[in-house]
Scaffold this active site. Structure first.
Site, PDB file in Angstrom:
ATOM      1  N   PHE A  10      42.231  37.968  38.750  1.00 20.89           N
ATOM      2  CA  PHE A  10      43.215  38.103  39.772  1.00 20.89           C
ATOM      3  C   PHE A  10      42.733  37.754  41.484  1.00 20.89           C
ATOM      4  O   PHE A  10      42.115  38.711  41.733  1.00 20.89           O
ATOM      5  CB  PHE A  10      43.869  39.716  39.568  1.00 20.89           C
ATOM      6  CG  PHE A  10      44.346  39.948  37.840  1.00 20.89           C
ATOM      7  CD1 PHE A  10      45.412  39.812  38.008  1.00 20.89           C
ATOM      8  CD2 PHE A  10      43.137  40.415  36.485  1.00 20.89           C
ATOM      9  CE1 PHE A  10      46.124  40.185  36.249  1.00 20.89           C
ATOM     10  CE2 PHE A  10      43.854  40.543  35.430  1.00 20.89           C
ATOM     11  CZ  PHE A  10      45.053  40.184  35.602  1.00 20.89           C
ATOM     12  N   ASP A  11      43.671  37.945  42.246  1.00 18.76           N
ATOM     13  CA  ASP A  11      43.824  37.740  43.304  1.00 18.76           C
ATOM     14  C   ASP A  11      44.431  39.402  43.383  1.00 18.76           C
ATOM     15  O   ASP A  11      44.299  39.999  42.222  1.00 18.76           O
ATOM     16  CB  ASP A  11      44.842  37.290  43.655  1.00 18.76           C
ATOM     17  CG  ASP A  11      45.028  37.385  45.465  1.00 18.76           C
ATOM     18  OD1 ASP A  11      43.847  37.324  46.029  1.00 18.76           O
ATOM     19  OD2 ASP A  11      46.187  37.651  45.734  1.00 18.76           O
TER      20      ASP A  11
END
Length: 217
Positions: free
Chosen positions: A10-11
């Site tokens: 994930f960002d």
């Protein structure tokens, strides 16, 4: 690509936690300090969300890029905890993925310590086995280095991974690393902006990931 998804990367900003107002305010104050004769509107600042700070400041004011980055980080950290917000349903979805033994990691263009601060404020830190910040790589997204590092540390392969983010840097980094990719419809630039980069999936809510990973089994 076929096979089971075991690993989700994930960002952070704009994907897991809502730091949009913090980022916009910090840019506004920084530009006012170093470029008082130029007015930057909210719309002017939106393209700066996603790229690394140095990429942005070198483009806008190369002579003072280092000073602007230092000023930005100082202001951002000072006001960090007051201005970040949680996205609805993110905590519950990440917890569910964690409890189902998926491998979870963060790949961000923020510095490691700042990432951890955001994760701890929102209670998400306990779910992620690997966190890759800008200060741990030589090349920021969309270069695949951070994703490849995270996969190595998680003992995972690109064939079983998906990169999730709110910006084209995230989608392009995933494509460059040859993972699956997912955009988030709550991105501040809107789902239409992300759609042009052709992610494999578009999430309307974070819990959509649960259906995606289960369908891949």
């Amino acid at each position: 690509m076929t096979g089971k998804i075991t690993t989700l990367l994930f960002d952070l900003d704009g994907t897991l936690i809502n730091t949009n107002e913090l980022i916009i305010k910090t840019f506004q104050v920084t530009f006012q300090e170093f470029m008082p004769d130029r007015v930057f509107t909210r719309e002017d600042i939106l393209p700066f969300i996603g790229p690394s700070l140095m990429e942005t400041f070198r483009e806008i004011n190369p002579a003072h890029a280092d000073e602007m980055r230092a000023f930005y980080r100082e202001y951002n950290l000072k006001h960090h905890d007051d201005l970040i917000l949680e996205y609805d349903g993110v905590y519950e979805a990440i917890r569910a993925l964690y409890e189902e033994d998926y491998k979870l990691g963060i790949v961000s263009t923020k510095m490691y310590d700042t990432i951890m601060r955001g994760l701890k404020v929102t209670g998400l830190d306990k779910f992620f086995q690997v966190v890759i910040g800008l200060d741990q790589v030589s090349n920021a997204k969309p270069d695949p280095e951070g994703i490849e590092m995270a996969l190595s540390l998680l003992n995972a392969t690109k064939e079983e991974a998906i990169m999730i983010g709110d910006n084209y840097h995230d989608i392009e980094a995933g494509k460059n690393a040859e993972t699956l990719t997912a955009g988030v419809a709550w991105a501040i630039k809107g789902p239409e902006h992300l759609a042009q980069f052709q992610p494999d999936f578009m999430l309307e809510k974070m819990s959509d990931l649960l259906a995606i990973v289960r369908d891949e089994e």
